[in-house]
Design an enzyme around this catalytic site. Structure first.
Site, PDB file in Angstrom:
ATOM      1  N   GLY A  59       8.750   6.699   5.830  1.00 33.87           N
ATOM      2  CA  GLY A  59      10.167   6.454   5.527  1.00 33.87           C
ATOM      3  C   GLY A  59      10.898   7.756   5.804  1.00 33.87           C
ATOM      4  O   GLY A  59      10.634   8.768   5.140  1.00 33.87           O
ATOM      5  N   ARG A 192      17.138   2.127  14.674  1.00 33.54           N
ATOM      6  CA  ARG A 192      15.978   1.235  14.738  1.00 33.54           C
ATOM      7  C   ARG A 192      16.446  -0.150  15.176  1.00 33.54           C
ATOM      8  O   ARG A 192      17.066  -0.881  14.392  1.00 33.54           O
ATOM      9  CB  ARG A 192      15.280   1.117  13.372  1.00 33.54           C
ATOM     10  CG  ARG A 192      14.682   2.406  12.847  1.00 33.54           C
ATOM     11  CD  ARG A 192      13.445   2.832  13.639  1.00 33.54           C
ATOM     12  NE  ARG A 192      12.851   4.044  13.116  1.00 33.54           N
ATOM     13  CZ  ARG A 192      13.154   5.283  13.514  1.00 33.54           C
ATOM     14  NH1 ARG A 192      14.061   5.470  14.450  1.00 33.54           N
ATOM     15  NH2 ARG A 192      12.542   6.328  12.990  1.00 33.54           N
ATOM     16  N   GLY A 250      11.939  15.276  22.145  1.00 36.96           N
ATOM     17  CA  GLY A 250      10.484  15.063  22.180  1.00 36.96           C
ATOM     18  C   GLY A 250       9.750  16.288  22.671  1.00 36.96           C
ATOM     19  O   GLY A 250      10.055  17.409  22.278  1.00 36.96           O
ATOM     20  N   GLY A 277       7.212  11.158  12.231  1.00 37.47           N
ATOM     21  CA  GLY A 277       7.694  12.085  11.198  1.00 37.47           C
ATOM     22  C   GLY A 277       8.039  13.468  11.746  1.00 37.47           C
ATOM     23  O   GLY A 277       8.539  14.322  11.000  1.00 37.47           O
ATOM     24  N   ALA A 278       7.815  13.706  13.044  1.00 37.75           N
ATOM     25  CA  ALA A 278       8.098  15.039  13.595  1.00 37.75           C
ATOM     26  C   ALA A 278       9.604  15.328  13.583  1.00 37.75           C
ATOM     27  O   ALA A 278      10.032  16.447  13.275  1.00 37.75           O
ATOM     28  CB  ALA A 278       7.549  15.158  15.008  1.00 37.75           C
ATOM     29  N   ASP A 280      11.789  14.123  11.500  1.00 35.31           N
ATOM     30  CA  ASP A 280      12.194  14.364  10.105  1.00 35.31           C
ATOM     31  C   ASP A 280      11.821  15.794   9.707  1.00 35.31           C
ATOM     32  O   ASP A 280      12.566  16.479   9.009  1.00 35.31           O
ATOM     33  CB  ASP A 280      11.493  13.382   9.155  1.00 35.31           C
ATOM     34  CG  ASP A 280      11.673  11.943   9.599  1.00 35.31           C
ATOM     35  OD1 ASP A 280      12.725  11.629  10.171  1.00 35.31           O
ATOM     36  OD2 ASP A 280      10.743  11.127   9.392  1.00 35.31           O
TER      37      ASP A 280
HETATM   38  O1  KDG Z   1      10.709   9.058  11.227  1.00 37.16           O
HETATM   39  C1  KDG Z   1       9.496   8.445  10.828  1.00 37.16           C
HETATM   40  C2  KDG Z   1       9.837   7.055  10.395  1.00 37.16           C
HETATM   41  O2  KDG Z   1      10.154   6.298  11.547  1.00 37.16           O
HETATM   42  C3  KDG Z   1       8.737   6.340   9.695  1.00 37.16           C
HETATM   43  O3  KDG Z   1       8.273   7.088   8.598  1.00 37.16           O
HETATM   44  C4  KDG Z   1       9.141   4.958   9.280  1.00 37.16           C
HETATM   45  O4  KDG Z   1      11.238   5.270   8.184  1.00 37.16           O
HETATM   46  C5  KDG Z   1      10.603   4.720   9.046  1.00 37.16           C
HETATM   47  C6  KDG Z   1      11.291   3.781   9.908  1.00 37.16           C
HETATM   48  O5  KDG Z   1      12.149   3.060   9.390  1.00 37.16           O
HETATM   49  O6  KDG Z   1      11.021   3.749  11.111  1.00 37.16           O
END
Ligand code: KDG
Length: 334
Positions: A59, A192, A250, A277-278, A280
């Site tokens: 998350g 997303r 990236g 998570g990179a 973040d």
């Molecule tokens: O940034 C990493 C997140 O993509 C992962 O932990 C899951 O929060 C997330 C998501 O909604 O994609």
């Protein structure tokens, strides 16, 4: 880098930064992420499913405060988790990581969200189980907006705004209140497509970013998807307002722009295990440097090191570094 304690952009009559006990208040959705024990792309689906799954904590907005807290910042989370084992697990993780959980709501009717990680062409793909999650039912009544007067940076993301109508309205109210109460607003677009379409996201981002955001993080891929151009220079022209633009590219590194300078930093060449998570981690490293008034060039180098270290482990947390570990890495970088 300009000191977070300076008040050029802050309304008068606010509490001085030094007296604010919370460095970062983060708002959004925590998710438990499951990885197959063996990352094997070419197995038949039924064989793949026999692979044991390993649970990781994820998350984006939770990853950020866990990383920032490990780097020594005082952090709090504003979210809602299910009264289920995953919600319990998160609460225990945040508490043991020194994160203030006073603003974490519990929900007996809705569950904590999940995702499963698979790999296609060596790139991770996340399959989400988050519809109607506890976080999407966040209760604005459960949080007094005046609490923001004790916060230095309020952080949220496009995901925080996309999970439900209620979460979106509350997120925008929080950005507005944070800004009015003299906090810095940090926003990562984290678009997303499984949560909303790019037209909806772009429309909202183009309204809120110029109005409320001080520190904007995004990626070159998202910029292209959202129609914001294919060069980092295009973003401040397209979306004026923020003081800092962090554009993550990236393995090519990052482009960061402040009101007075720009810094381009290549990614550190580390053995990559997992990039989840990179981004973040980069944000967390940058926010730490920002709060310590580190010059921009060093801040970007520091944040790039935090991100690189996270890429050497599986999931967002396994290799999250301490401040001392980042310094040691930077003394002798690869
Ligand atoms: O940034 C990493 C997140 O993509 C992962 O932990 C899951 O929060 C997330 C998501 O909604 O994609």
């Amino acid at each position: 880098m300009r000191s977070a304690k300076s008040s050029r952009n802050l309304p008068s009559g606010q509490l001085p930064w030094a007296t604010r006990p919370i460095d970062i208040l983060s708002y959004g959705e925590p998710l438990v992420g499951f990885y197959p024990l063996q990352v094997a792309e070419n197995l038949k689906p039924e064989t793949k499913m026999k692979n044991p799954w390993i649970a990781t904590w994820g998350g984006d907005t939770s990853n950020i405060i866990l990383a920032a807290s490990k780097l020594g910042l005082s952090c709090a989370y504003l979210t809602r988790v299910g009264e289920d084992p995953f919600g319990e697990g998160f609460l225990s993780l945040w508490k043991s990581s020194g994160i203030l959980t006073d603003f974490v709501q519990r929900d007996s009717d809705h569950r904590t969200g999940l995702y499963f990680v698979s790999f296609q062409n060596e790139k991770h793909v996340l399959t989400y189980y988050r519809k109607d999650s506890a976080a999407s039912h966040i209760d604005p009544e459960g949080f007094g907006l005046t609490n923001l007067s004790s916060v230095k940076i309020f952080h949220l993301s496009g995901i925080s705004l996309a999970i439900s109508e209620k979460a979106r309205e509350f997120g925008i109210a929080l950005m507005k209140a944070a800004r009015e109460q003299g906090a810095f607003v940090s926003f990562d677009t984290n678009f997303r497509p499984s949560l909303w379409n790019k037209g909806q996201a772009r429309k909202l981002f183009e309204q809120i970013i110029p109005a409320y955001v001080h520190i904007l993080a995004t990626t070159d891929e998202e910029m292209e998807l959202l129609g914001w151009g294919d060069t980092p220079e295009a973003l401040p022209v397209r979306l004026p307002g923020p003081e800092y633009y962090l554009i993550k590219q990236g393995e090519r590194g990052v482009y960061v722009r402040s009101p007075i300078e720009k810094v381009i930093h290549p990614a550190f060449p580390v053995p990559v295990v997992d990039t989840v998570g990179a981004g973040d981690a980069f944000d967390a490293g940058f926010l730490r440097a920002f709060l310590h008034s580190v010059p921009l060039k060093e801040a970007v180098r520091y944040a790039s090191a935090v991100a690189a270290l996270v890429c050497t482990g599986q999931g967002p947390l396994e290799k999250q570094p301490t401040h001392q570990e980042v310094e040691a890495f930077l003394m002798n970088p690869p």
